[in-house]
Enzyme design. Structure first.
Site, PDB file in Angstrom:
ATOM      1  N   CYS A  29       0.814  -1.218   0.000  1.00  0.00           N
ATOM      2  CA  CYS A  29       0.000   0.000   0.000  1.00  0.00           C
ATOM      3  C   CYS A  29       0.853   1.276   0.000  1.00  0.00           C
ATOM      4  O   CYS A  29       0.334   2.372  -0.167  1.00  0.00           O
ATOM      5  CB  CYS A  29      -0.946  -0.017   1.191  1.00  0.00           C
ATOM      6  SG  CYS A  29      -2.036  -1.449   1.152  1.00  0.00           S
ATOM      7  N   HIS A  61      -3.441   7.051   2.247  1.00  0.00           N
ATOM      8  CA  HIS A  61      -3.840   5.727   1.773  1.00  0.00           C
ATOM      9  C   HIS A  61      -5.192   5.397   2.413  1.00  0.00           C
ATOM     10  O   HIS A  61      -5.356   5.497   3.625  1.00  0.00           O
ATOM     11  CB  HIS A  61      -2.774   4.710   2.172  1.00  0.00           C
ATOM     12  CG  HIS A  61      -3.209   3.305   2.017  1.00  0.00           C
ATOM     13  ND1 HIS A  61      -3.733   2.815   0.839  1.00  0.00           N
ATOM     14  CD2 HIS A  61      -3.217   2.267   2.900  1.00  0.00           C
ATOM     15  CE1 HIS A  61      -4.037   1.548   1.006  1.00  0.00           C
ATOM     16  NE2 HIS A  61      -3.740   1.184   2.239  1.00  0.00           N
ATOM     17  N   ASN A  88     -10.104  -0.545   0.421  1.00  0.00           N
ATOM     18  CA  ASN A  88      -8.658  -0.408   0.307  1.00  0.00           C
ATOM     19  C   ASN A  88      -8.198  -1.082  -0.992  1.00  0.00           C
ATOM     20  O   ASN A  88      -8.194  -2.304  -1.099  1.00  0.00           O
ATOM     21  CB  ASN A  88      -8.022  -1.069   1.541  1.00  0.00           C
ATOM     22  CG  ASN A  88      -6.507  -1.023   1.528  1.00  0.00           C
ATOM     23  OD1 ASN A  88      -5.891  -0.729   0.507  1.00  0.00           O
ATOM     24  ND2 ASN A  88      -5.907  -1.326   2.667  1.00  0.00           N
TER      25      ASN A  88
HETATM   26  N1  COA Z   1     -17.684  -8.586  11.327  1.00  0.00           N
HETATM   27  C1  COA Z   1     -18.096  -8.812  12.570  1.00  0.00           C
HETATM   28  N2  COA Z   1     -17.239  -9.031  13.576  1.00  0.00           N
HETATM   29  C2  COA Z   1     -15.918  -9.020  13.289  1.00  0.00           C
HETATM   30  C3  COA Z   1     -15.434  -8.796  11.996  1.00  0.00           C
HETATM   31  C4  COA Z   1     -16.383  -8.583  10.991  1.00  0.00           C
HETATM   32  N3  COA Z   1     -16.039  -8.351   9.711  1.00  0.00           N
HETATM   33  N4  COA Z   1     -14.094  -8.840  12.017  1.00  0.00           N
HETATM   34  C5  COA Z   1     -13.721  -9.093  13.285  1.00  0.00           C
HETATM   35  N5  COA Z   1     -14.838  -9.206  14.062  1.00  0.00           N
HETATM   36  C6  COA Z   1     -14.920  -9.481  15.480  1.00  0.00           C
HETATM   37  C7  COA Z   1     -13.710 -10.226  15.997  1.00  0.00           C
HETATM   38  O1  COA Z   1     -13.858 -11.614  15.805  1.00  0.00           O
HETATM   39  C8  COA Z   1     -13.733  -9.828  17.445  1.00  0.00           C
HETATM   40  O2  COA Z   1     -14.686 -10.613  18.123  1.00  0.00           O
HETATM   41  P1  COA Z   1     -14.358 -11.245  19.550  1.00  0.00           P
HETATM   42  O3  COA Z   1     -14.121 -10.062  20.446  1.00  0.00           O
HETATM   43  O4  COA Z   1     -15.595 -12.018  19.846  1.00  0.00           O
HETATM   44  O5  COA Z   1     -13.137 -12.074  19.341  1.00  0.00           O
HETATM   45  C9  COA Z   1     -14.257  -8.405  17.443  1.00  0.00           C
HETATM   46  O6  COA Z   1     -14.924  -8.245  16.178  1.00  0.00           O
HETATM   47  C10 COA Z   1     -13.183  -7.358  17.573  1.00  0.00           C
HETATM   48  O7  COA Z   1     -12.120  -7.689  16.684  1.00  0.00           O
HETATM   49  P2  COA Z   1     -10.891  -6.742  16.458  1.00  0.00           P
HETATM   50  O8  COA Z   1      -9.912  -7.406  15.544  1.00  0.00           O
HETATM   51  O9  COA Z   1     -10.403  -6.243  17.793  1.00  0.00           O
HETATM   52  O10 COA Z   1     -11.606  -5.530  15.712  1.00  0.00           O
HETATM   53  P3  COA Z   1     -11.035  -4.095  15.442  1.00  0.00           P
HETATM   54  O11 COA Z   1     -11.835  -3.085  16.149  1.00  0.00           O
HETATM   55  O12 COA Z   1      -9.544  -4.051  15.582  1.00  0.00           O
HETATM   56  O13 COA Z   1     -11.385  -3.920  13.891  1.00  0.00           O
HETATM   57  C11 COA Z   1     -10.246  -3.978  11.800  1.00  0.00           C
HETATM   58  C12 COA Z   1     -10.822  -4.800  12.948  1.00  0.00           C
HETATM   59  C13 COA Z   1      -9.619  -4.933  10.800  1.00  0.00           C
HETATM   60  C14 COA Z   1     -11.377  -3.224  11.140  1.00  0.00           C
HETATM   61  C15 COA Z   1      -9.194  -2.986  12.359  1.00  0.00           C
HETATM   62  O14 COA Z   1      -8.286  -3.666  13.196  1.00  0.00           O
HETATM   63  C16 COA Z   1      -8.422  -2.313  11.283  1.00  0.00           C
HETATM   64  O15 COA Z   1      -8.963  -1.606  10.457  1.00  0.00           O
HETATM   65  N6  COA Z   1      -7.085  -2.462  11.262  1.00  0.00           N
HETATM   66  C17 COA Z   1      -6.264  -1.910  10.221  1.00  0.00           C
HETATM   67  C18 COA Z   1      -6.257  -2.852   9.055  1.00  0.00           C
HETATM   68  C19 COA Z   1      -5.769  -2.221   7.792  1.00  0.00           C
HETATM   69  O16 COA Z   1      -6.011  -1.075   7.508  1.00  0.00           O
HETATM   70  N7  COA Z   1      -5.066  -3.014   6.971  1.00  0.00           N
HETATM   71  C20 COA Z   1      -4.559  -2.611   5.725  1.00  0.00           C
HETATM   72  C21 COA Z   1      -3.429  -1.657   5.915  1.00  0.00           C
HETATM   73  S1  COA Z   1      -2.734  -1.222   4.398  1.00  0.00           S
END
Ligand code: COA
Length: 335
Positions: free
Chosen positions: A119, A261, A291
């Protein structure tokens, strides 16, 4: 490479272009495949839908269409293009996809090659191309960011499949002896943290003959530790941009647009807050496209240029970040 032809000091921005496939995958549709909901995805990421390439479409096709619209805006003869750099992590040919874009364009006088930095790829490619221009070797370059992550997403992994989409964007840049509109830049990588986000090879073994084994080519789907990637982005991007403002004698008040980004709306908001850049200056279109990896920055810039938000001489602070881990930033004056 030819001998130095021009005594140049800088780069000017002449055109932008973009392309997205017409297949739309909404949050509602994803929630039929994995256990998620429109409400969850929107509130955690800001994304409503993303584009998925048609099966007869690849990175070269998308990159070509984006490049062509940038060349039309720049009003260049195709033969005058010296350099084509394609930032992609999802080439349709592992030996390089940029030369096929060169061929589709008919840019017979250009050299074309790929650059991979996930990215951050578009910014790394823009900075790379600008060095050839400032060095005087080449005059006109097309920098493309194009990715087809839909081919490498694990569509059963709800923690990552909701984020990504396909698309392409491009900028046309030219060397000049009068000014430099690539005002400053910085780049960084940290391979120690690479396992937070990667698209690794599969490492499946086979045997050629007797005791001579080999690894079959191929890749496993994207693996991501979302929380670690989030923390990395909201920490490193403001530090890099802040240092860049200091180095270039700018301050964030002078910035007309922050073009980050397009990974997650919460990352964009948090970076803006840390840099004290108000929300109305933060450009965003991830609601529609998610993304698109190397494509997000030129895709966002092209949209804002075409709908007259980014205007001639506007100051743009931009940053790309992602797998590697890698991150880069630039201060640009449009025009
Ligand atoms: N739908 C519903 N629930 C979901 C889910 C989805 N699509 N994805 C994860 N969950 C659940 C998890 O299983 C977890 O449940 P649990 O507490 O029962 O285990 C809960 O939601 C929280 O998960 P978590 O990973 O802590 O969520 P988060 O708030 O960190 O959000 C992202 C997840 C991926 C949206 C976030 O971490 C993020 O955006 N990170 C950056 C990723 C990114 O930008 N990557 C590319 C960079 S170039």
């Amino acid at each position: 490479m030819e001998e130095i032809k021009f005594n140049q000091i800088g780069v000017s921005f002449k055109g932008s272009g973009s392309y997205v496939p017409d297949q739309i995958l909404t949050n509602q549709k994803i929630s039929k495949k994995v256990d998620t909901s429109d409400e969850w995805i929107k509130s955690r990421t800001g994304i409503s839908e993303r584009r998925i390439s048609n099966i007869d479409e690849n990175v070269s096709d998308m990159g070509y269409k984006a490049a062509l619209t940038a060349i039309e805006m720049a009003n260049w003869d195709i033969e005058t293009i010296d350099l084509i750099v394609l930032a992609t992590s999802t080439p349709n040919d592992l030996f390089g996809s940029a030369p096929s874009i060169q061929a589709k364009l008919g840019a017979a006088n250009a050299v074309a090659f790929d650059l991979t930095a996930a990215c951050s790829g578009f910014l790394f490619a823009l900075i790379t191309a600008s060095q050839f221009l400032k060095g005087g070797s080449f005059k006109r370059a097309i920098v493309i960011g194009a990715d087809q992550l839909s081919s490498f997403v694990d569509w059963n992994d709800r923690r990552s499949c909701i984020l990504f989409g396909d698309g392409a964007g491009a900028l046309a840049i030219e060397s000049t002896s009068e000014f430099d509109n690539l005002i400053g830049f910085d780049m960084s990588t940290d391979g120690e943290r690479g396992s937070f986000l990667n698209l690794p090879s599969k490492n499946n073994k086979d045997s050629i003959i007797d005791n001579i084994d080999f690894l079959i080519g191929g890749f496993s789907p994207i693996k991501m530790n979302g929380q670690e990637v989030y923390k990395f982005a909201v920490r490193e991007v403001p530090i890099m941009l802040d240092n860049l403002f200091r180095k270039t004698n700018f301050n964030s008040d002078q910035v007309d647009w922050l073009v980050l980004h397009q990974a997650n709306q919460r990352i964009l908001d948090s970076v803006g807050e840390r840099l004290k850049i108000p929300r109305e200056k933060i450009l965003t279109n991830l609601e529609k496209y998610g993304n698109t990896s190397a494509a997000t920055i030129p895709l966002m810039m092209d949209e804002a240029i075409r709908n007259n938000r980014i205007k001639q001489n506007d100051i743009i602070a931009t940053s790309g970040f992602g797998a590697g881990l890698s991150w880069g930033a630039a201060i640009i004056k449009w025009g």
